[in-house]
Write a protein that holds these residues in place. Structure first.
Motif, PDB file in Angstrom:
ATOM      1  N   GLY A 226     -15.376  26.756  -2.842  1.00  0.00           N
ATOM      2  CA  GLY A 226     -14.405  26.815  -1.760  1.00  0.00           C
ATOM      3  C   GLY A 226     -13.409  25.673  -1.800  1.00  0.00           C
ATOM      4  O   GLY A 226     -12.196  25.878  -1.661  1.00  0.00           O
ATOM      5  N   VAL A 334     -18.987  31.179   1.246  1.00  0.00           N
ATOM      6  CA  VAL A 334     -17.906  30.212   1.032  1.00  0.00           C
ATOM      7  C   VAL A 334     -17.156  29.973   2.338  1.00  0.00           C
ATOM      8  O   VAL A 334     -16.838  28.826   2.682  1.00  0.00           O
ATOM      9  CB  VAL A 334     -16.947  30.711  -0.068  1.00  0.00           C
ATOM     10  CG1 VAL A 334     -15.745  29.775  -0.192  1.00  0.00           C
ATOM     11  CG2 VAL A 334     -17.679  30.813  -1.410  1.00  0.00           C
ATOM     12  N   TRP A 335     -16.879  31.027   3.063  1.00  0.00           N
ATOM     13  CA  TRP A 335     -16.181  30.901   4.342  1.00  0.00           C
ATOM     14  C   TRP A 335     -16.977  30.034   5.308  1.00  0.00           C
ATOM     15  O   TRP A 335     -16.466  29.078   5.908  1.00  0.00           O
ATOM     16  CB  TRP A 335     -15.948  32.293   4.910  1.00  0.00           C
ATOM     17  CG  TRP A 335     -15.158  32.359   6.193  1.00  0.00           C
ATOM     18  CD1 TRP A 335     -14.536  31.331   6.846  1.00  0.00           C
ATOM     19  CD2 TRP A 335     -14.905  33.532   6.958  1.00  0.00           C
ATOM     20  NE1 TRP A 335     -13.919  31.790   7.982  1.00  0.00           N
ATOM     21  CE2 TRP A 335     -14.121  33.132   8.078  1.00  0.00           C
ATOM     22  CE3 TRP A 335     -15.257  34.866   6.821  1.00  0.00           C
ATOM     23  CZ2 TRP A 335     -13.701  34.046   9.047  1.00  0.00           C
ATOM     24  CZ3 TRP A 335     -14.826  35.776   7.780  1.00  0.00           C
ATOM     25  CH2 TRP A 335     -14.056  35.369   8.879  1.00  0.00           C
ATOM     26  N   LEU A 338     -17.016  26.331   4.216  1.00  0.00           N
ATOM     27  CA  LEU A 338     -15.762  25.650   4.524  1.00  0.00           C
ATOM     28  C   LEU A 338     -15.653  25.344   6.016  1.00  0.00           C
ATOM     29  O   LEU A 338     -15.171  24.272   6.413  1.00  0.00           O
ATOM     30  CB  LEU A 338     -14.575  26.502   4.077  1.00  0.00           C
ATOM     31  CG  LEU A 338     -14.367  26.632   2.564  1.00  0.00           C
ATOM     32  CD1 LEU A 338     -13.222  27.583   2.259  1.00  0.00           C
ATOM     33  CD2 LEU A 338     -14.120  25.270   1.927  1.00  0.00           C
ATOM     34  N   ALA A 363     -11.804  31.895   0.913  1.00  0.00           N
ATOM     35  CA  ALA A 363     -13.143  32.335   0.507  1.00  0.00           C
ATOM     36  C   ALA A 363     -13.084  33.649  -0.259  1.00  0.00           C
ATOM     37  O   ALA A 363     -13.816  33.844  -1.245  1.00  0.00           O
ATOM     38  CB  ALA A 363     -14.036  32.471   1.736  1.00  0.00           C
TER      39      ALA A 363
END
Length: 574
Positions: A226, A334-335, A338, A363
């Motif tokens: 990310g 990933v989202w 982050l 992401a």
């Protein structure tokens, strides 16, 4: 000492060590020696809490501090020091050298050479093992919080119990064998698909961000993936994701120099280590006590296969990763990672002020590139990895994209190569024959496919080869190592040439989407690629049966039955 205690010592090193010079070769065998000595010499009665406390007492604050300690469960800082390392000086130096990954001045640190010829970053491997030993914890995200990053005794997001649905893959990833097809990875995009396509569920401005993240994926892959795409959205290496490199000496690796001096930290070695950490962490999370010693687990994984399963080894990490990690799952991880880093790591200014929708776009693009350009592309050993001699003369550039893929078998060497040492020796032997006996500038093939799970770069994507007389400038020549007159290559090797390699090349704009696949014998009077293999080729997509008569060329009897090249010892890597 417990398995987890050994990991805490090594994790302590990665949180405070700086690059230095190891006295031992930077190889996976050396890392396994470190683990073995820790397991043998540390007091057997010492509880894992003592080693964790020792780790916490020696680390210093750094960019990973809050993130790793949150997700790996270390809550105590400033604990009393417990004495010196339970390691010999040379192993202590090796551990300090490899436990932190980084890229500086065109060189990559914290990486080691594995027996399969791949280069592996140790840090994501270690954190993956630790996350797996803890059972893949679920972290609940406080997404509505605007508090400053935690410091000292500040509270962290809640850490839940083991994920109720960690994965659909059975223990040992036996359902994720090397026979995974490209369909399991998802459709490969067209070459001009370069912008992140946000799924409909994320396109809504009111899209709800993830409520939890999986500690295993977060610490191994999601964080670095990310942040790299956040800071450099166009991070991409043709044709696959990540930059490869060259060791100074394969028999005694000390320095690893990247082929692109401007490469980001998202290198092939990092992605290899992260994927190995995910796969082995997943295995450990599903393995009941008593778990195997980590030294034994790594010996198996970087050897013949975990618990005797040849499918669960480093040679097939990409196939197993494709079966275990879906793009949809990775987008969420990933989202969510982050979003968590917005609270924990303000040193990344790009994260400050970003909306959830913006994080979702980053992401989505990062997950798309990883699943398509890494998991969806074959692992290719560069020329320096197999010890190629220099090109003689000046190579001629190809006019890309090309419209043909020509399939060969080497005939000699006749036996398939099933390990890196043998495949690398075969490559050097063929290059010597092509250069010294045939008088060519280099090994003739564009790529050579072994039965060890790897593709070996010959002349590569950019230079005209010497594989298909009068047609070298029109297509790539790909050869299977072996004689396939009566037998067939392994299914993994066949799938590489049928699906993975051409799909990756099409995506990168190196091969036209309507490319034609031909056997060598269709253009040159020869038995290549062997009766059995050619019969199978005729059933493949893109195979073209009709060839214009003028393209068929006669060759000498010698070209039909070339004398065997000299084969080096399988242990000679230089």
């Amino acid at each position: 000492m417990t398995v987890q205690g050994v990991l805490w010592i090594l994790l302590g090193l990665l949180l405070w060590s700086e690059p230095g010079t190891a006295s031992l070769p930077l190889s996976m065998d050396s890392v396994i020696r470190v683990l073995t000595e820790l397991e043998q010499k540390a007091p057997a009665a010492e509880p894992s809490h003592s080693t964790a406390a020792w780790m916490l007492s020696v680390q210093s604050a750094g960019p990973h501090r809050h993130f790793y300690h949150l997700l790996l469960g270390a809550q105590s800082f400033g604990a009393a020091k417990l004495g010196p390392y339970p390691l010999s000086p040379e192993l202590q130096g090796l551990a300090e050298e490899v436990s932190q990954h980084g890229v500086w001045g065109g060189q990559e640190f914290g990486v080691v050479l594995a027996p399969d010829g791949s280069t592996v970053a140790v840090e994501p491997l270690l954190v993956g093992l630790e996350a797996g030993l803890q059972g893949r914890r679920v972290v609940n995200l406080p997404l509505d919080s605007t508090a400053a990053p935690p410091d000292g005794e500040a509270s962290f997001p809640d850490v839940g119990a083991t994920a109720p649905e960690v994965t659909a893959i059975s223990p040992g990833l036996r359902g994720a064998s090397p026979d995974v097809t490209s369909a399991d990875i998802g459709a490969i995009s067209s070459p001009d698909a370069r912008t992140p396509d946000v799924p409909a569920s994320l396109a809504d401005a009111k899209a709800e961000s993830p409520a939890t993240i999986d500690s295993l994926l977060a610490v191994t892959l999601a964080r670095k993936l990310g942040l790299t795409f956040l800071q450099a959205p166009q991070t991409q290496s043709r044709p696959g994701l990540g930059t490869e490199g060259c060791w100074d000496k394969l028999s005694d690796p000390r320095i690893f120099t990247l082929l692109d001096p401007k490469a980001s930290v998202l290198t092939v070695a990092f992605l290899n280590g992260a994927l190995d950490g995910v796969l082995l962490g997943n295995y450990l999370s599903q393995t009941p006590e008593p778990r195997p010693p980590l030294s034994s687990l790594l010996c198996q994984y970087y050897g013949a296969g975990v618990s005797g399963d040849p499918g669960l080894r480093s040679n097939f990490r990409r196939q197993n990763g494709a079966a275990l990690i879906s793009a949809t799952t990775l987008i969420q991880q990933v989202w969510g990672t982050l979003a968590l880093l917005q609270k924990l790591e303000p040193v990344h200014p790009q994260l400050q002020g970003m909306s959830q929708e913006q994080l979702a776009q980053v992401a989505t693009y990062a997950a798309k590139e990883f699943t398509e350009a890494f998991l969806g592309c074959p692992a290719i050993h560069p020329r320096c990895r197999w010890g190629a001699a220099p090109y003689r003369g000046s190579p001629k550039p190809l006019q890309l994209p090309l419209g043909f893929l020509y399939v060969h078998h080497t005939y000699v060497p006749a036996p398939p190569c099933t390990d890196f040492a043998r495949c690398a020796a075969n490559m050097r032997s063929m290059q010597r024959f092509h250069q010294d006996t045939k008088g060519w500038d280099d090994i003739g093939y564009s790529f050579v496919v072994g039965s060890d799970g790897y593709v070996y770069q010959g002349r590569g994507w950019d230079w005209v080869g010497a594989h298909t007389l009068s047609h070298n400038h029109l297509g790539f020549g790909v050869a299977f190592v072996g004689n396939y007159t009566a037998a067939l290559p392994t299914e993994a090797a066949l799938r590489t040439v049928r699906d993975v390699l051409p799909s990756c090349a099409v995506r990168a704009g190196l091969l036209r989407p309507d490319y034609a696949l031909l056997g060598h014998r269709q253009l040159v009077r020869t038995d290549c690629p062997g009766d059995a293999l050619f019969h199978l080729l005729s059933t493949w997509p893109h195979f073209t049966a009709t060839v214009k008569p003028r393209t068929a060329r006669r060759t000498s009897q010698r070209s039909r039955r070339e004398p065997p090249p000299m084969i080096l010892s399988t242990t000679e890597l230089q």
